[in-house]
Motif scaffolding. Structure first.
Motif, PDB file in Angstrom:
ATOM      1  N   TRP A   1      -2.985  13.122  -2.871  1.00  0.00           N
ATOM      2  CA  TRP A   1      -2.604  11.868  -2.219  1.00  0.00           C
ATOM      3  C   TRP A   1      -1.725  12.032  -0.979  1.00  0.00           C
ATOM      4  O   TRP A   1      -1.296  11.031  -0.411  1.00  0.00           O
TER       5      TRP A   1
ATOM      6  N   ALA B   1      -0.200   5.600   4.919  1.00  0.00           N
ATOM      7  CA  ALA B   1       0.256   4.271   4.507  1.00  0.00           C
ATOM      8  C   ALA B   1       1.745   4.098   4.769  1.00  0.00           C
ATOM      9  O   ALA B   1       2.195   3.038   5.225  1.00  0.00           O
TER      10      ALA B   1
ATOM     11  N   LEU C   1       0.573   4.133  -2.938  1.00  0.00           N
ATOM     12  CA  LEU C   1       0.063   5.449  -2.570  1.00  0.00           C
ATOM     13  C   LEU C   1       1.142   6.520  -2.627  1.00  0.00           C
ATOM     14  O   LEU C   1       0.866   7.669  -3.017  1.00  0.00           O
ATOM     15  N   ASN C   2       2.378   6.186  -2.260  1.00  0.00           N
ATOM     16  CA  ASN C   2       3.438   7.190  -2.329  1.00  0.00           C
ATOM     17  C   ASN C   2       3.884   7.446  -3.762  1.00  0.00           C
ATOM     18  O   ASN C   2       4.307   8.561  -4.086  1.00  0.00           O
TER      19      ASN C   2
ATOM     20  N   LEU D   1       1.724   7.459  -6.229  1.00  0.00           N
ATOM     21  CA  LEU D   1       0.664   8.372  -6.655  1.00  0.00           C
ATOM     22  C   LEU D   1       0.909   9.783  -6.114  1.00  0.00           C
ATOM     23  O   LEU D   1       0.693  10.777  -6.816  1.00  0.00           O
TER      24      LEU D   1
ATOM     25  N   PRO E   1      -3.306  10.100   2.424  1.00  0.00           N
ATOM     26  CA  PRO E   1      -3.270   8.631   2.372  1.00  0.00           C
ATOM     27  C   PRO E   1      -1.868   8.075   2.199  1.00  0.00           C
ATOM     28  O   PRO E   1      -1.536   7.037   2.778  1.00  0.00           O
ATOM     29  N   ALA E   2      -1.022   8.764   1.437  1.00  0.00           N
ATOM     30  CA  ALA E   2       0.354   8.291   1.250  1.00  0.00           C
ATOM     31  C   ALA E   2       1.134   8.369   2.552  1.00  0.00           C
ATOM     32  O   ALA E   2       1.864   7.441   2.920  1.00  0.00           O
TER      33      ALA E   2
ATOM     34  N   GLY F   1       0.817  -1.215   0.000  1.00  0.00           N
ATOM     35  CA  GLY F   1       0.000   0.000   0.000  1.00  0.00           C
ATOM     36  C   GLY F   1       0.848   1.263   0.000  1.00  0.00           C
ATOM     37  O   GLY F   1       0.536   2.234  -0.696  1.00  0.00           O
TER      38      GLY F   1
END
Length: 198
Positions: free
Chosen positions: A169, A176, A158-159, A161, A172-173, A154
């Motif tokens: 992002w 995560a 996410l990172n 993105l 969330p990054a 994940g």
């Protein structure tokens, strides 16, 4: 220092960075205390320096795991750079805001890009360690390995993105990446305990 002790020290240093980031988000960001911000960042700075030094040593002392420890060391170096930018460049860039309105935004974007890249690399390390523990471990260790691998995957996605679109992002990054870092740290501490008991 024995290699298993170094593994535990890397895990402890990573947990310290997680604790400092949680403290920063929950306490420092909403506080009027001017000393909390640099104090938290300096704590992270020295914790990441410890991660870098110890992981570099382990990459030499454990050649069979050199890629893993090199990845953790690189993440430590990238985090040193982004925290250093925060400590040394944020204030001057903000002061120059009237004459150079884009300067602070540029410095901030650069620091976050390094932050996301460091989390992505730590996510890859967490994925590798988690898969290995899930395959070879038993009981609680196997479960911890599965969780670490999932969190690592994940964090990678996410990172990546966030590196392409930070505005959408970042939260969330960061979440995560922090979860992957915490689980990687716990996995390393678990491995150190297992080695010491063997």
């Amino acid at each position: 220092m024995k290699t298993q002790s170094q593994v535990g020290a890397v895990g402890a240093a990573l947990l310290l960075t997680v604790a400092s980031q949680v403290f920063y988000i929950t306490v420092v960001s909403g506080s009027a205390n001017e000393m909390l911000r640099p104090l938290t960042w300096f704590t992270e700075l020295f914790a990441f320096a410890a991660v870098l030094i110890l992981a570099l040593s382990l990459s030499v002392r454990r050649p069979g795991q050199s890629v893993l420890w090199a990845a953790i060391a690189v993440s430590g170096m990238l985090n040193l750079l982004q925290v250093g930018m925060g400590l040394s460049m944020f204030a001057p860039a903000m002061e120059a805001g009237e004459s150079e309105p884009q300067l602070f935004a540029t410095v901030l974007a650069g620091a976050f890009f390094l932050y996301f890249l460091a989390k992505l690399i730590l996510g890859a390390a967490a994925l590798g360690v988690g898969v290995s523990l899930a395959r070879k471990g038993s009981g609680w260790g196997k479960g911890l390995g599965v969780l670490t691998a999932i969190a690592g995957f994940g964090a990678i996605v996410l990172n990546l993105l966030a590196m392409m679109d930070a505005k959408a992002w970042t939260l969330p990054a960061g979440g995560a990446g922090t979860a992957a870092t915490a689980l990687l740290a716990l996995t390393l501490l678990w491995a150190e305990r297992s080695l010491s008991e063997a």
